[in-house]
Design a protein around this motif. Structure first.
Motif, PDB file in Angstrom:
ATOM      1  N   UNK A  90      58.766  61.838  18.676  1.00 49.92           N
ATOM      2  CA  UNK A  90      58.439  60.613  17.945  1.00 49.92           C
ATOM      3  C   UNK A  90      57.866  60.900  16.555  1.00 49.92           C
ATOM      4  N   UNK A  91      56.976  61.923  16.460  1.00 52.82           N
ATOM      5  CA  UNK A  91      56.351  62.231  15.160  1.00 52.82           C
ATOM      6  C   UNK A  91      56.763  63.618  14.698  1.00 52.82           C
ATOM      7  N   UNK A  92      58.053  63.868  14.672  1.00 57.35           N
ATOM      8  CA  UNK A  92      58.506  65.204  14.282  1.00 57.35           C
ATOM      9  C   UNK A  92      57.882  65.633  12.962  1.00 57.35           C
ATOM     10  N   UNK A  93      57.461  66.888  12.832  1.00 60.27           N
ATOM     11  CA  UNK A  93      57.665  68.008  13.757  1.00 60.27           C
ATOM     12  C   UNK A  93      56.609  68.117  14.863  1.00 60.27           C
ATOM     13  N   UNK A  94      55.761  67.096  15.020  1.00 63.56           N
ATOM     14  CA  UNK A  94      54.670  67.207  15.999  1.00 63.56           C
ATOM     15  C   UNK A  94      55.058  66.630  17.356  1.00 63.56           C
ATOM     16  N   UNK A  95      54.382  67.104  18.392  1.00 62.47           N
ATOM     17  CA  UNK A  95      54.527  66.505  19.727  1.00 62.47           C
ATOM     18  C   UNK A  95      53.275  65.686  19.994  1.00 62.47           C
ATOM     19  N   UNK A  96      53.391  64.652  20.800  1.00 59.74           N
ATOM     20  CA  UNK A  96      52.204  63.878  21.172  1.00 59.74           C
ATOM     21  C   UNK A  96      51.276  64.791  21.985  1.00 59.74           C
ATOM     22  N   UNK A  97      49.956  64.587  21.861  1.00 60.01           N
ATOM     23  CA  UNK A  97      48.997  65.445  22.569  1.00 60.01           C
ATOM     24  C   UNK A  97      49.339  65.570  24.050  1.00 60.01           C
ATOM     25  N   UNK A  98      49.294  66.793  24.534  1.00 53.36           N
ATOM     26  CA  UNK A  98      49.501  67.040  25.963  1.00 53.36           C
ATOM     27  C   UNK A  98      50.915  67.437  26.320  1.00 53.36           C
ATOM     28  N   UNK A  99      51.896  67.004  25.543  1.00 55.84           N
ATOM     29  CA  UNK A  99      53.288  67.267  25.933  1.00 55.84           C
ATOM     30  C   UNK A  99      53.582  68.768  26.042  1.00 55.84           C
ATOM     31  N   UNK A 100      53.099  69.516  25.055  1.00 57.28           N
ATOM     32  CA  UNK A 100      53.385  70.952  25.005  1.00 57.28           C
ATOM     33  C   UNK A 100      52.805  71.735  26.173  1.00 57.28           C
ATOM     34  N   UNK A 101      51.843  71.154  26.887  1.00 64.51           N
ATOM     35  CA  UNK A 101      51.212  71.889  28.011  1.00 64.51           C
ATOM     36  C   UNK A 101      51.869  71.555  29.342  1.00 64.51           C
ATOM     37  N   UNK A 102      52.782  70.607  29.359  1.00 63.82           N
ATOM     38  CA  UNK A 102      53.309  70.140  30.642  1.00 63.82           C
ATOM     39  C   UNK A 102      54.492  70.987  31.129  1.00 63.82           C
ATOM     40  N   UNK A 103      54.392  71.542  32.340  1.00 67.82           N
ATOM     41  CA  UNK A 103      55.486  72.395  32.823  1.00 67.82           C
ATOM     42  C   UNK A 103      56.757  71.612  33.116  1.00 67.82           C
ATOM     43  N   UNK A 104      56.637  70.293  33.310  1.00 66.83           N
ATOM     44  CA  UNK A 104      57.833  69.501  33.628  1.00 66.83           C
ATOM     45  C   UNK A 104      58.535  68.955  32.383  1.00 66.83           C
ATOM     46  N   UNK A 105      58.220  69.542  31.228  1.00 62.69           N
ATOM     47  CA  UNK A 105      58.917  69.157  29.990  1.00 62.69           C
ATOM     48  C   UNK A 105      59.556  70.397  29.365  1.00 62.69           C
ATOM     49  N   UNK A 106      60.839  70.281  29.051  1.00 68.27           N
ATOM     50  CA  UNK A 106      61.524  71.324  28.270  1.00 68.27           C
ATOM     51  C   UNK A 106      61.643  70.781  26.859  1.00 68.27           C
ATOM     52  N   UNK A 107      61.147  71.535  25.885  1.00 73.09           N
ATOM     53  CA  UNK A 107      61.124  71.010  24.516  1.00 73.09           C
ATOM     54  C   UNK A 107      61.766  72.007  23.549  1.00 73.09           C
ATOM     55  N   UNK A 108      62.683  71.513  22.725  1.00 68.60           N
ATOM     56  CA  UNK A 108      63.306  72.370  21.701  1.00 68.60           C
ATOM     57  C   UNK A 108      63.285  71.616  20.359  1.00 68.60           C
ATOM     58  N   UNK A 109      63.285  72.365  19.249  1.00 70.42           N
ATOM     59  CA  UNK A 109      63.051  71.744  17.931  1.00 70.42           C
ATOM     60  C   UNK A 109      64.293  71.173  17.241  1.00 70.42           C
ATOM     61  N   UNK A 110      64.781  70.034  17.707  1.00 66.79           N
ATOM     62  CA  UNK A 110      65.875  69.291  17.056  1.00 66.79           C
ATOM     63  C   UNK A 110      67.042  70.224  16.667  1.00 66.79           C
ATOM     64  N   UNK A 111      67.568  70.896  17.693  1.00 70.67           N
ATOM     65  CA  UNK A 111      68.640  71.878  17.433  1.00 70.67           C
ATOM     66  C   UNK A 111      69.978  71.444  18.036  1.00 70.67           C
ATOM     67  N   UNK A 112      70.082  70.168  18.440  1.00 71.54           N
ATOM     68  CA  UNK A 112      71.273  69.779  19.211  1.00 71.54           C
ATOM     69  C   UNK A 112      72.580  70.013  18.456  1.00 71.54           C
ATOM     70  N   UNK A 113      72.571  69.885  17.128  1.00 69.42           N
ATOM     71  CA  UNK A 113      73.830  70.082  16.393  1.00 69.42           C
ATOM     72  C   UNK A 113      73.950  71.504  15.844  1.00 69.42           C
ATOM     73  N   UNK A 114      73.073  72.400  16.318  1.00 74.41           N
ATOM     74  CA  UNK A 114      72.995  73.723  15.694  1.00 74.41           C
ATOM     75  C   UNK A 114      74.000  74.735  16.248  1.00 74.41           C
ATOM     76  N   UNK A 115      75.290  74.487  16.015  1.00 81.09           N
ATOM     77  CA  UNK A 115      76.272  75.570  16.188  1.00 81.09           C
ATOM     78  C   UNK A 115      76.829  75.833  14.797  1.00 81.09           C
ATOM     79  N   UNK A 116      77.287  77.070  14.567  1.00 78.29           N
ATOM     80  CA  UNK A 116      77.743  77.456  13.213  1.00 78.29           C
ATOM     81  C   UNK A 116      78.861  76.530  12.742  1.00 78.29           C
ATOM     82  N   UNK A 117      79.849  76.299  13.613  1.00 79.50           N
ATOM     83  CA  UNK A 117      80.999  75.472  13.231  1.00 79.50           C
ATOM     84  C   UNK A 117      80.543  74.065  12.849  1.00 79.50           C
TER      85      UNK A 117
END
Ligand SMILES: NC(=O)c1ccc[n+]([C@@H]2O[C@H](COP(=O)([O-])OP(=O)(O)OC[C@H]3O[C@@H](n4cnc5c(N)ncnc54)[C@H](O)[C@@H]3O)[C@@H](O)[C@H]2O)c1
Ligand SMILES: O=C(O)[C@H](O)CO
Length: 391
Positions: free
Chosen positions: A299-326
């Motif tokens: 929601x507040x890129x590049x930041x995560x809301x407090x607590x999210x980064x500590x939760x084991x049930x969350x997989x988080x990656x930095x807005x890389x969905x379109x990141x293939x070379x092609x």
């Protein structure tokens, strides 16, 4: 701010085009220099440029700009671009919620985006997040690296099986439909989707694939179009979000809607962060340890809301969905061709869902703008589709 570092290509070009970031590949630079542009690429070592930085880049004479989704393209920048003689702006992205399109239109500036070239790449990352969350891949990786693995156990990192379950799609456009197909073909999931429009191609595909599976003696797959997001959330085992971000999708997933989801559901977001009320999600994840998420956007890129980064049930990656070379090189090329095409007075490409003719390095691109989102408002002509007509 004056004095941002720039790299210049084709210094004697007649049109001055600025790119606010270095972009991958060189095809995009050729796309501009081939039609007589002088290209100035901002090489300043600063991740997100401010409005003031971009004003300095536009300067007193600028014909077009290629910008990024992290930049605030509103009245101030479009007024400055217009004053500098500009006619074209393109995001190097398909999403353009960072752009005030009405402001651009008021100043007669075309706004381009880059659909299609990132559809499969983004869908693949959404699929990767789905698997990572469902099968607890990141948690297990952390455990392994921490030296905690003492041997196989019947209950170690037990997750969810996808086969035969139901995948829910909210926003079944290009990326949502491509993701749905991956989950249906790959994992034989049934699909339920919610979109403002019917996705006939997706429905036809699932029906045909279901028939094929039946003909092979396998369990068929089914589709259903939901009449509300709630219907999807209640029914699906996995929900993936792929709508555009606008007023109708802001906080589409909130506390109430999260409470409708299955306790062990997987939620994936590779659209835009504000589609989820992230603070409500953090609370939901804390209260429901079997509920898992895979997030590419925040929601507040590049930041995560407090607590999210500590939760084991969350997989988080930095807005890389379109990141293939092609894809990234293709996005740069489409963005450049939007600007080049507008400056040359070319019409709009007739089929924004088929952008491949623009990406072939070995032939000249069609004499058209691949995708201009305010083309109707600006009264731009649409190409007659004759791809033979080359730059
Ligand atoms: N994470 C990333 O790196 C990444 C990469 C590419 C795209 N995106 C995001 O994904 C979005 C979708 O891209 P696309 O190419 O599939 O676009 P698209 O236009 O093909 O699909 C968007 C779909 O959302 C639907 N929609 C709009 N409002 C809705 C609502 N209120 N409820 C449900 N559905 C709604 C539309 O009808 C459309 O079918 C982009 O706008 C962008 O924000 C993110
Ligand atoms: O909208 C987009 O294109 C993405 O978020 C970046 O690929």
């Amino acid at each position: 701010m004056a004095g941002l570092a720039v790299q210049i290509y084709n210094g004697g070009g007649v049109f001055r085009v600025v790119s606010t970031k270095p972009m991958p590949g060189t095809q995009w630079i050729r796309a501009l220099t081939n039609v007589g542009c002088r290209v100035e690429v901002c090489t300043e070592n600063k991740t997100i440029l401010s409005v003031e930085d971009i004003l300095a880049l536009i300067g007193s004479r600028c014909d077009g700009v290629i910008g990024q989704l992290t930049e605030d393209w509103g009245e101030t920048l479009f007024a400055a671009l217009k004053k500098a003689g500009g006619h074209a702006y393109s995001n190097m992205a398909v999403g353009y919620n960072n752009v005030d399109v009405n402001a651009a239109t008021r100043h007669g500036i075309a706004v381009g985006n880059t659909p299609g070239v990132l559809t499969e790449t983004t869908a693949e990352l959404a699929a990767a997040l789905t698997l990572s969350a469902a099968r607890r891949v990141v948690e297990a990786d952390d455990f392994m690296r921490a030296g905690k693995y003492e041997g196989w156990l019947p209950s170690l990192f037990v997750g969810n099986l996808l086969k035969g379950q139901t995948v829910g799609i909210i926003g079944a456009g290009r990326i949502g439909s491509a993701y749905a197909r991956m989950m249906i073909e790959g994992f034989k999931m049934n699909v339920i989707y919610y979109d403002l429009y019917q996705s006939t191609r997706l429905e036809k595909f699932v029906t045909a694939y279901g028939e094929f599976l039946k003909s092979q003696g396998e369990t068929p797959v089914y589709w259903r179009r939901a009449t509300s997001p709630e219907e999807v959330l209640k029914e699906a085992d996995v929900v993936s979000l792929h709508p555009i971000l606008d007023k109708t999708t802001y906080h589409l997933i909130n506390k109430e809607r999260l409470s409708l989801m299955k306790k062990d559901a997987v939620l994936v977001n590779a659209s835009r962060g504000p589609v989820i009320d992230e603070a409500a999600l953090v609370e939901h994840l804390k209260a429901n340890p079997m509920f898992r998420v895979g997030l590419d956007v925040f929601e507040d890129e590049p930041f995560m809301k407090p607590g999210l980064g500590e939760l084991p049930n969350a997989v988080v990656v930095p807005h890389i969905a379109s990141a293939s070379k092609w894809t990234r090189e293709g996005m740069a090329t489409l963005a450049a061709l939007n600007v080049a095409g507008k400056l040359k007075g070319y019409p709009l490409w007739s089929n924004p869902n088929n952008i491949m003719p623009f990406l072939d390095e070995h032939s000249r691109p069609p004499a058209a703008c691949p995708s201009i989102v305010n083309s109707k408002a600006l009264g731009l002509l649409v190409s007659d589709g004759k791809a033979e007509s080359k730059l």
